[in-house]
Design a protein around this motif. Structure first.
Motif, PDB file in Angstrom:
ATOM      1  N   SER A   8      12.581 -12.462  22.834  1.00 51.89           N
ATOM      2  CA  SER A   8      11.736 -12.080  21.703  1.00 51.89           C
ATOM      3  C   SER A   8      10.733 -10.996  22.064  1.00 51.89           C
ATOM      4  N   PHE A   9      10.386 -10.878  23.345  1.00 50.92           N
ATOM      5  CA  PHE A   9       9.410  -9.858  23.758  1.00 50.92           C
ATOM      6  C   PHE A   9       9.958  -8.441  23.576  1.00 50.92           C
ATOM      7  N   CYS A  10      11.264  -8.325  23.466  1.00 57.15           N
ATOM      8  CA  CYS A  10      11.898  -6.996  23.412  1.00 57.15           C
ATOM      9  C   CYS A  10      12.341  -6.621  21.999  1.00 57.15           C
ATOM     10  N   THR A  11      11.896  -7.361  20.977  1.00 55.08           N
ATOM     11  CA  THR A  11      12.374  -7.117  19.625  1.00 55.08           C
ATOM     12  C   THR A  11      11.264  -6.605  18.717  1.00 55.08           C
ATOM     13  N   ASN A  12      11.666  -5.960  17.622  1.00 58.11           N
ATOM     14  CA  ASN A  12      10.687  -5.541  16.622  1.00 58.11           C
ATOM     15  C   ASN A  12      10.499  -6.650  15.591  1.00 58.11           C
ATOM     16  N   GLN A  13       9.693  -6.389  14.590  1.00 57.78           N
ATOM     17  CA  GLN A  13       9.333  -7.400  13.601  1.00 57.78           C
ATOM     18  C   GLN A  13      10.549  -7.993  12.890  1.00 57.78           C
ATOM     19  N   GLU A  14      11.406  -7.146  12.354  1.00 54.03           N
ATOM     20  CA  GLU A  14      12.566  -7.637  11.607  1.00 54.03           C
ATOM     21  C   GLU A  14      13.561  -8.343  12.516  1.00 54.03           C
ATOM     22  N   SER A  15      13.752  -7.812  13.703  1.00 52.73           N
ATOM     23  CA  SER A  15      14.689  -8.439  14.651  1.00 52.73           C
ATOM     24  C   SER A  15      14.176  -9.803  15.093  1.00 52.73           C
ATOM     25  N   LEU A  16      12.853  -9.916  15.263  1.00 51.35           N
ATOM     26  CA  LEU A  16      12.269 -11.187  15.674  1.00 51.35           C
ATOM     27  C   LEU A  16      12.457 -12.241  14.591  1.00 51.35           C
ATOM     28  N   LYS A  17      12.271 -11.840  13.336  1.00 49.60           N
ATOM     29  CA  LYS A  17      12.481 -12.782  12.237  1.00 49.60           C
ATOM     30  C   LYS A  17      13.934 -13.239  12.186  1.00 49.60           C
ATOM     31  N   ARG A  18      14.863 -12.301  12.322  1.00 57.53           N
ATOM     32  CA  ARG A  18      16.290 -12.668  12.308  1.00 57.53           C
ATOM     33  C   ARG A  18      16.624 -13.573  13.482  1.00 57.53           C
ATOM     34  N   LEU A  19      16.019 -13.289  14.637  1.00 58.46           N
ATOM     35  CA  LEU A  19      16.245 -14.115  15.822  1.00 58.46           C
ATOM     36  C   LEU A  19      15.770 -15.539  15.579  1.00 58.46           C
ATOM     37  N   PHE A  20      14.595 -15.685  14.963  1.00 63.77           N
ATOM     38  CA  PHE A  20      14.066 -17.019  14.651  1.00 63.77           C
ATOM     39  C   PHE A  20      14.999 -17.760  13.689  1.00 63.77           C
ATOM     40  N   LEU A  21      15.425 -17.087  12.616  1.00 63.47           N
ATOM     41  CA  LEU A  21      16.274 -17.734  11.616  1.00 63.47           C
ATOM     42  C   LEU A  21      17.625 -18.126  12.193  1.00 63.47           C
TER      43      LEU A  21
END
Length: 273
Positions: free
Chosen positions: A78-91
Motif C-alpha cells: 500500500s505504501f507504493c500506491t496512489n489514492q485510487e489504487s489504494l482504495k481498489r486494493l482495500f476493496l
C-alpha cells in the motif's frame, strides 16, 4: 482535519452451516491520506475456544495469524500506491470470501480524528465489546446467492453497489449488480422473509419495494432489471402465508421479478444477462 475512511470487520466463522461468528479484527483505509492498517486479535482466544468448544484449540490462532500475514503483505504494498489504487486494493482485499475468516460489508465514514485512532476505537467497539454475533437470515441468503453465482462462473460480473438518485434522497445497498457503461443491466437483491410475525414480513417488503420504486421514478433503474430471490418462512400459519403473498404481489406490481431463492435454475438464467 477530516478523513474519509472505509473499513471492514474481520470475522471468525468456523462453521459455515451455523449462524455464529465472532468479530476478531478491523481493517481500515483512508485513501486520501494514504493510510492502510489493521488490528486483529492474536493473543486472547479463550472466549473463542470456550464458545466454539469442538474446535481444535490452535485453529483460531492459526487462522488469525494467516490473515495477519496476508494483511501485512498488503500493507507493505500500500505504501507504493496512489489514492485510487489504494482504495481498489482495500476493496479487493476485503471482498467476500467463503472460509473460516471472512470480512463484513465495507462501511464508510468521515472522521475528525486520525485514522489510526479511529481504527483502535473501532477495534474496541466491534471486537472487545462485541463477542459472538448471529448471521442474519438475509446475510445467509446473500452468501447462498453468491455461492450459486460462483458455481456458475457469474460472480465476477456482479459487484456490490450502493445505488442512489442524483439528490441522495434514496439509497439501496445491493450486493449483486451488473453494470456496463454506467447502466445497470441486472440487479439481484436477495430478500429474506423469514420472520415470525406478519407485520415484520410486510415491513421489510414495503421497505424494499418503496426504495426501488423511488429509484424507478428517478430513472436510476428500470423495473425489469431487478430480480429479488426470496427466502420464505417455514411457518404455514395463515397470517404468515397471507403476509408473504402480500409482499410477493407488491413486488410483482412494482415490475420487479420475484423468485424462490431455492430455484437455482431460474436465478442462473436471469443472472446470465
Amino acid at each position: 482535519m477530516k478523513h474519509e475512511i472505509i473499513y471492514a470487520i474481520v470475522q471468525f466463522r468456523p462453521y459455515l452451516e451455523t449462524e455464529e461468528f465472532a468479530n476478531v479484527g478491523v481493517v481500515l483505509c483512508a485513501p486520501k491520506a494514504g493510510y492502510f492498517d489493521y488490528i486483529i486479535e492474536q493473543k486472547r482466544f479463550k472466549r473463542l475456544t470456550e464458545f466454539f468448544m469442538e474446535l481444535p484449540r490452535e485453529l483460531p490462532k492459526n487462522a488469525t495469524q494467516y490473515i495477519a500475514n496476508e494483511l501485512d503483505r498488503v500493507k507493505e504494498f500500500s505504501f507504493c500506491t496512489n489514492q485510487e489504487s489504494l482504495k481498489r486494493l482495500f476493496l479487493e482485499t476485503t471482498k467476500h470470501r467463503e472460509g473460516i475468516i471472512r470480512y463484513s460489508d465495507v462501511r464508510a465514514g468521515i472522521v475528525s480524528e486520525e485514522p489510526a485512532v479511529k481504527l483502535k476505537k473501532l477495534f474496541e467497539h466491534h471486537v472487545n465489546h462485541s463477542f459472538v454475533s448471529k448471521i442474519s437470515p438475509n446475510d445467509r441468503l446473500e452468501a447462498a446467492t453468491r455461492q450459486i453465482l460462483e458455481q456458475h462462473n457469474l460472480a465476477h460480473i456482479y459487484k456490490h453497489c450502493d445505488i442512489t438518485d442524483t439528490d441522495g434522497l434514496v439509497k439501496a445497498s445491493v450486493p449483486f449488480t451488473h453494470q456496463q457503461d454506467g447502466l445497470f443491466f441486472r440487479i439481484i437483491r436477495p430478500l429474506s422473509l423469514e420472520f415470525e410475525t406478519p407485520s415484520a414480513i410486510v415491513d421489510v417488503g414495503d421497505k424494499w419495494v418503496n426504495r426501488f420504486k423511488r429509484l424507478f421514478d428517478f430513472n436510476v433503474l428500470k423495473p425489469d432489471a431487478v430480480v429479488m430471490p426470496l427466502a420464505f418462512p417455514a411457518s404455514k400459519d395463515r397470517v404468515i402465508v397471507n403476509a408473504v403473498n402480500t409482499v410477493f404481489g407488491d413486488i410483482e406490481r412494482a415490475g420487479i421479478k420475484p423468485i424462490d431463492a431455492t430455484d437455482t435454475e431460474t436465478l442462473v438464467n436471469l443472472a446470465s444477462v
